[in-house]
Design a protein around this motif. Structure first.
Motif, PDB file in Angstrom:
ATOM      1  N   ASN A 122     -62.163   0.363 -37.873  1.00 53.64           N
ATOM      2  CA  ASN A 122     -62.689  -0.198 -39.126  1.00 53.64           C
ATOM      3  C   ASN A 122     -61.555  -0.294 -40.148  1.00 53.64           C
ATOM      4  OD1 ASN A 122     -62.311   2.470 -39.741  1.00 53.64           O
ATOM      5  ND2 ASN A 122     -64.313   2.788 -40.678  1.00 53.64           N
ATOM      6  N   TYR A 156     -69.267  -7.123 -35.112  1.00 54.06           N
ATOM      7  CA  TYR A 156     -67.912  -6.881 -34.625  1.00 54.06           C
ATOM      8  C   TYR A 156     -67.151  -8.183 -34.382  1.00 54.06           C
ATOM      9  CZ  TYR A 156     -69.937  -7.877 -29.992  1.00 54.06           C
ATOM     10  OH  TYR A 156     -70.575  -8.466 -28.920  1.00 54.06           O
ATOM     11  N   VAL A 181     -62.254   0.994 -30.957  1.00 51.78           N
ATOM     12  CA  VAL A 181     -63.146   0.595 -32.045  1.00 51.78           C
ATOM     13  C   VAL A 181     -62.530   1.020 -33.374  1.00 51.78           C
ATOM     14  CG1 VAL A 181     -65.480   0.751 -32.974  1.00 51.78           C
ATOM     15  CG2 VAL A 181     -65.118   0.885 -30.502  1.00 51.78           C
TER      16      VAL A 181
END
Length: 515
Positions: free
Chosen positions: A472, A426, A470
């Motif tokens: 992506n 991350y 979170v």
């Protein structure tokens, strides 16, 4: 019931690490991460049933109303019922009663309908709500578990004073009275909100004025102690670095650098000084650890004249101790990412996630067989009868293990050929969504679950950040998107980006309806 008999006022913390709070409208209840205010305090009223059985309580909010399980659906077509604050209703008092069922170190609160007080997670409109319901799957079983935190009498008295005398408090709260930073105290985040500085400074001053040894004393941990080791909640020891200036944390508790000599201040019965193996004092300095953050450096110094910067007040907190400076800050062992990882500062935690960062275990490694000399400490009272046992000298005290049990387990896991779970790499995005050095590997952690909510909590614990998103990257356009309910299956490694909740990118997500 023993959870509710320790004190007459409690806080209830859900599995989401949020507190049950009473809304200002005097009717609704919800969850919040802010557990320091009056709205998170519930007065316990015990209910004695027939036959003298005492396993039910009533919980009264700061508005004087009772926590009540109603029959009104929270949302049409859903099973959850609404929980409210209501006035006492004669003839329907059973609706105010909650049966306490112990579940390990937590409790479940069962209503008159047989359903449980539940802290809901997920997406709005469920997020931060509280209903009565039953867990219908293993994923929601923890939603009905609550931690019960007793509220100390002195803390309740201070908050009551602040609430009833807000105009008076504001008038004498100033930096001239008590020098405390007005910035948020989260070490990794300048985005977290905090109470107004005037009110916070006043509370600190009142706590110092009202607090007494009857409520808060940590000197018991240093009884007859000549040298100690201090172990943080990270299972790391407070170390004096060999540059004879800086102070850090490390797992090597057997090092001489982890040994601190205790000096007792003759003028006070609740103040100590800690001297490193290099003959220098543990010092709360006025220097910022990092610009823009609230933490101040903790150093080794040898001032020509001993002052309040080298004095620490031990404050008892359960089985551990907090070390408070004379200005109201606490010695804090920081976690998260570098440069915070393994650093030690003095600060005040304002978030639930960092409350344990100021707690220390005290390992006494050398004791005074007889009362120490007057220049070291005042005459100590005789040991109580239960302590009258043969006393080991410092040479006979067995050294602590060089590696903690939890760390040993971690080492053994690292040596195993197979690691359960997936590796997640991350990075943390900038305010505009830009990710620096995204091409490099970055930081990583091992995650065994599949849920995004569980992964988010894991990242919050790892980084010290709160409310992160979170994300992506889309393989189609390369843009960041929040992850949904489940992680992609059959992936051994993943790469994600953490977005801060107050950033411009987070606001864009809200406008697009992605949160």
């Amino acid at each position: 019931m023993e959870f509710f008999t320790k004190t007459s006022v409690v806080r209830l913390r859900s599995h989401l690490d949020k507190y049950l709070v009473a809304d200002a409208d005097g009717a609704r209840v919800r969850q919040s991460r802010r557990g320091s205010g009056r709205v998170a305090r519930w007065t316990v009223e015990e209910v004695i049933a027939e036959g003298g059985i005492n396993n039910k309580v009533r919980l009264r909010s700061c508005h004087g109303r009772l926590l009540t399980a109603t029959e009104t659906p929270f949302l049409l077509g859903m099973t959850g019922k609404t929980v409210l604050q209501t006035e006492f209703e004669a003839g329907a008092d059973f609706k105010h009663e909650w049966e306490v069922i112990r579940d390990g170190f937590q409790v479940r609160l069962r209503s008159w309908s047989g359903k449980f007080l539940r802290a809901n997670g997920g997406t709005p409109p469920w997020r931060n709500t509280v209903t009565v319901d039953e867990p219908h799957s293993s994923a929601t079983r923890d939603w009905i578990l609550w931690d019960v935190e007793p509220v100390e009498a002195v803390e309740e008295l201070v908050d009551e004073f602040l609430y009833e005398n807000d105009d008076v408090v504001s008038s004498f709260a100033s930096d001239d009275v008590l020098s405390v930073d007005s910035e948020p105290a989260s070490p990794m985040s300048v985005f977290s909100l905090s109470s107004p500085p005037a009110r916070r400074n006043s509370k600190l001053m009142l706590m110092q004025t009202i607090s007494s040894n009857k409520f808060r004393t940590g000197m018991d941990f240093f009884h007859r102690a000549k040298a100690v080791r201090l172990r943080s909640h990270h299972d790391k020891y407070l170390l004096a670095e060999d540059d004879e200036d800086s102070v850090t944390q490390d797992r090597k508790g057997s090092s001489k650098s982890a040994r601190w000599t205790v000096e007792y201040v003759a003028e006070y019965d609740n103040i100590i000084r800690l001297k490193s193996c290099y003959g220098k004092y543990l010092t709360a300095s006025n220097h910022r650890f990092l610009l823009g953050m609230t933490g101040h450096q903790v150093l080794q110094t040898l001032p020509s004249r001993l002052d309040s910067s080298v004095e620490w007040e031990p404050v008892k907190e359960g089985g551990r101790v907090k070390l408070k400076t004379r200005y109201g800050n606490f010695l804090r062992a920081n976690g998260g990412l570098p440069p915070w990882r393994n650093s030690v500062t003095h600060d005040i935690p304002h978030r639930t996630a960092t409350q344990d960062w100021i707690l220390w275990d005290v390992d006494v490694v050398e004791i005074y067989v007889n009362s120490p000399a007057s220049h070291d400490r005042p005459s100590a009272p005789p040991l109580p009868v239960e302590d009258s046992v043969p006393i080991l000298t410092s040479a006979q005290v067995p050294p602590p293990p060089t590696v903690s049990a939890s760390f040993s387990r971690q080492q053994s896991n690292d040596l195993s050929p197979k690691v359960e779970g997936r590796t997640i790499y991350y990075h943390i995005a900038e305010d505009n969504g830009e990710v620096l050095d995204e091409g490099v590997q970055g930081y990583s952690l091992i995650f065994k679950g599949n849920g995004v909510e569980e992964l988010t909590r894991k990242f919050e614990e790892e980084t010290g950040l709160e409310g992160i998103i979170v994300c992506n990257r889309s393989p189609l356009n390369g843009k960041l998107y929040p992850l949904r309910l489940q992680l992609p299956p059959n992936t051994v490694t993943m790469r994600v980006v953490l977005v801060l909740p107050m950033s411009n990118l987070a606001r864009d997500f809200e406008e697009q309806g992605l949160l």
